[in-house]
Design a protein around this motif. Structure first.
Motif, mmCIF file in Angstrom:
data_model
loop_
_atom_site.group_PDB
_atom_site.id
_atom_site.type_symbol
_atom_site.label_atom_id
_atom_site.label_comp_id
_atom_site.label_asym_id
_atom_site.label_seq_id
_atom_site.Cartn_x
_atom_site.Cartn_y
_atom_site.Cartn_z
ATOM 1 N N GLU A 93 27.906 -10.517 18.200
ATOM 2 C CA GLU A 93 28.201 -9.299 18.952
ATOM 3 C C GLU A 93 29.427 -9.471 19.839
ATOM 4 O O GLU A 93 30.328 -8.613 19.874
ATOM 5 N N MET A 94 29.488 -10.586 20.562
ATOM 6 C CA MET A 94 30.571 -10.773 21.512
ATOM 7 C C MET A 94 31.901 -11.061 20.813
ATOM 8 O O MET A 94 32.966 -10.640 21.281
ATOM 9 N N VAL A 95 31.851 -11.773 19.696
ATOM 10 C CA VAL A 95 33.064 -11.974 18.905
ATOM 11 C C VAL A 95 33.571 -10.633 18.390
ATOM 12 O O VAL A 95 34.774 -10.335 18.451
ATOM 13 N N ALA A 96 32.668 -9.788 17.885
ATOM 14 C CA ALA A 96 33.075 -8.480 17.362
ATOM 15 C C ALA A 96 33.713 -7.638 18.463
ATOM 16 O O ALA A 96 34.774 -7.026 18.256
ATOM 17 N N GLN A 97 33.084 -7.579 19.637
ATOM 18 C CA GLN A 97 33.648 -6.781 20.727
ATOM 19 C C GLN A 97 34.999 -7.341 21.194
ATOM 20 O O GLN A 97 35.901 -6.576 21.557
ATOM 21 N N THR A 98 35.141 -8.660 21.156
ATOM 22 C CA THR A 98 36.432 -9.247 21.543
ATOM 23 C C THR A 98 37.498 -8.924 20.512
ATOM 24 O O THR A 98 38.654 -8.645 20.865
ATOM 25 N N ARG A 99 37.132 -8.951 19.241
ATOM 26 C CA ARG A 99 38.098 -8.594 18.207
ATOM 27 C C ARG A 99 38.530 -7.133 18.346
ATOM 28 O O ARG A 99 39.691 -6.787 18.100
ATOM 29 N N VAL A 100 37.607 -6.270 18.752
ATOM 30 C CA VAL A 100 37.966 -4.874 19.018
ATOM 31 C C VAL A 100 39.008 -4.818 20.127
ATOM 32 O O VAL A 100 39.991 -4.077 20.040
ATOM 33 N N LEU A 101 38.819 -5.623 21.168
ATOM 34 C CA LEU A 101 39.802 -5.660 22.251
ATOM 35 C C LEU A 101 41.134 -6.251 21.802
ATOM 36 O O LEU A 101 42.171 -5.962 22.397
ATOM 37 N N HIS A 102 41.106 -7.034 20.754
ATOM 38 C CA HIS A 102 42.353 -7.527 20.161
ATOM 39 C C HIS A 102 43.017 -6.463 19.286
ATOM 40 O O HIS A 102 44.132 -6.673 18.809
ATOM 41 N N GLY A 103 42.320 -5.351 19.061
ATOM 42 C CA GLY A 103 42.906 -4.260 18.291
ATOM 43 C C GLY A 103 42.321 -4.052 16.918
ATOM 44 O O GLY A 103 42.760 -3.155 16.186
ATOM 45 N N THR A 111 27.295 -2.549 12.915
ATOM 46 C CA THR A 111 26.896 -1.517 13.869
ATOM 47 C C THR A 111 26.737 -2.137 15.251
ATOM 48 O O THR A 111 26.410 -3.317 15.394
ATOM 49 N N ALA A 112 26.962 -1.313 16.269
ATOM 50 C CA ALA A 112 26.825 -1.773 17.650
ATOM 51 C C ALA A 112 26.619 -0.568 18.549
ATOM 52 O O ALA A 112 26.959 0.566 18.188
ATOM 53 N N GLU A 113 26.069 -0.824 19.729
ATOM 54 C CA GLU A 113 25.820 0.255 20.683
ATOM 55 C C GLU A 113 27.121 0.825 21.231
ATOM 56 O O GLU A 113 27.232 2.019 21.491
ATOM 57 N N ILE A 114 28.114 -0.037 21.422
ATOM 58 C CA ILE A 114 29.422 0.362 21.935
ATOM 59 C C ILE A 114 30.374 0.496 20.750
ATOM 60 O O ILE A 114 30.360 -0.328 19.840
ATOM 61 N N PRO A 115 31.224 1.528 20.711
ATOM 62 C CA PRO A 115 32.113 1.732 19.564
ATOM 63 C C PRO A 115 32.903 0.487 19.191
ATOM 64 O O PRO A 115 33.403 -0.236 20.060
ATOM 65 N N LEU A 116 33.023 0.263 17.894
ATOM 66 C CA LEU A 116 33.711 -0.915 17.399
ATOM 67 C C LEU A 116 35.167 -0.618 17.064
ATOM 68 O O LEU A 116 35.742 -1.181 16.124
ATOM 69 N N VAL A 117 35.755 0.264 17.828
ATOM 70 C CA VAL A 117 37.188 0.514 17.821
ATOM 71 C C VAL A 117 37.541 1.007 19.214
ATOM 72 O O VAL A 117 36.748 1.698 19.874
ATOM 73 N N LEU A 118 38.705 0.628 19.709
ATOM 74 C CA LEU A 118 39.124 1.102 21.022
ATOM 75 C C LEU A 118 39.371 2.602 20.990
ATOM 76 O O LEU A 118 39.992 3.125 20.063
#
Length: 307
Positions: A93-103, A111-118
């Motif tokens: 989960e945390m790797v996925a959210q960090t990758r989203v922050l990388h763009g 799937t995740a509770e928080i959108p997986l795109v900025l």
């Protein structure tokens, strides 16, 4: 780390004996856990993906640590390289959210509770090269400071003194304690909710109101600083807070509470925000009033830490 263990580790690295290094990180000397953590960090940076992931998953629930949570170190690599090897749900989960922050756009991938795109208001002033630490084998580079409005106030049209305060009604809102808990509770962070406008709220809570300069700003301008605040970073911090994904999850959590059941993007789009700055302010500070005209409420945060 002793000279002998350093030399032994260097030889193993030179020979590419990643499995042996992973075994040392997992089952090394229990009397020197710091050395094992350092070795896990090195593997997360340098080793092939399978070994790097296994090293990071030795510390799956780590939120705070120098030189950074291992899931954030690991997430310097593209998702496609890491995904086949991620087995721990929290690290994944945390790797996925960090990758989203990388763009990266990971919609449809998991799937995740928080959108997986900025969202557009997240990416507008977010710079991954500046806002996420860069990790190397022995540490990290970069400093994620929360400093808003910072220099920005001098470059905004309409920067004016705050108005005279008026009587406004305080509201007991569930978002207030969450806003107040975005950073270390020992630092002076205050959060509020009022049935009032953003300007009236700012005039009520600002210290040194007579000398402050204030301006309306888009929420997107403040977003990166709120995220950094929510990681736990303080003055002079490098990467020893909770990681940028931790901050994103915390900001989304508080925005959902403030939105009161409305979609967060629609809520953010209608926010009217006011920020202000005292003369001579330095290091870490964040002053922001966020007004939702639809609810007639304004939430505000006043945060400052000098050392």
């Amino acid at each position: 780390m002793t000279t002998a263990s350093y030399r032994n580790r260097s030889l193993l690295i030179e020979e590419g004996r990643w499995a042996d290094l992973l075994a040392l990180a997992a089952d090394g000397d229990e009397t020197v856990p710091g050395e094992r953590r350092e070795l896990a960090h090195l593997l997360a940076v340098q080793a092939p993906p399978a070994v790097a992931v296994a090293a990071a998953e030795l510390y799956p629930d780590e939120e705070v640590g120098f030189p950074g949570p291992l899931w954030e170190v690991l997430a310097q690599r593209p998702w496609r390289d890491l995904a086949p090897h991620l087995t721990h749900p929290r690290v994944r989960e945390m790797v996925a959210q960090t990758r989203v922050l990388h763009g990266e756009d990971l919609r449809g991938v998991l799937t995740a509770e928080i959108p997986l795109v900025l969202q557009p208001w997240e990416s507008a002033h977010w710079d991954p090269e500046w806002d996420i630490p860069e990790y190397h084998s022995t540490g990290s580079a970069g400093s994620q400071m929360w400093c808003f409005p910072g220099w920005l106030i001098e470059h905004l049209p309409g920067g004016v003194p705050l108005p005279e305060p008026v009587a406004i009604e305080a509201v007991d809102h569930p978002a207030v304690p969450v806003l107040a808990g975005l950073n270390d509770p020992h630092r002076p962070i205050r959060a509020y909710a009022f049935r009032a406008t953003a300007w009236a709220t700012a005039a009520t809570i600002a210290a040194d109101r007579q000398t402050c300069r204030a301006a309306e700003v888009p929420f997107a301008r403040a977003y990166p600083h709120l995220l950094h605040l929510a990681t736990g970073f303080g003055p002079y911090a490098v990467a020893e807070g909770g990681g940028q994904a931790t901050g994103r999850l915390a900001v989304w959590r508080v925005l959902r509470l403030m939105a009161g059941g409305d979609p967060v993007p629609a809520f953010v789009a209608r926010l009217r925000c006011v920020t202000w700055r005292r003369p001579g302010e330095h290091l870490c500070y964040l002053y922001l009033a966020m007004e939702d005209p639809a609810q007639g409420l304004t939430w505000a945060i006043s945060a400052s830490a000098d050392d």
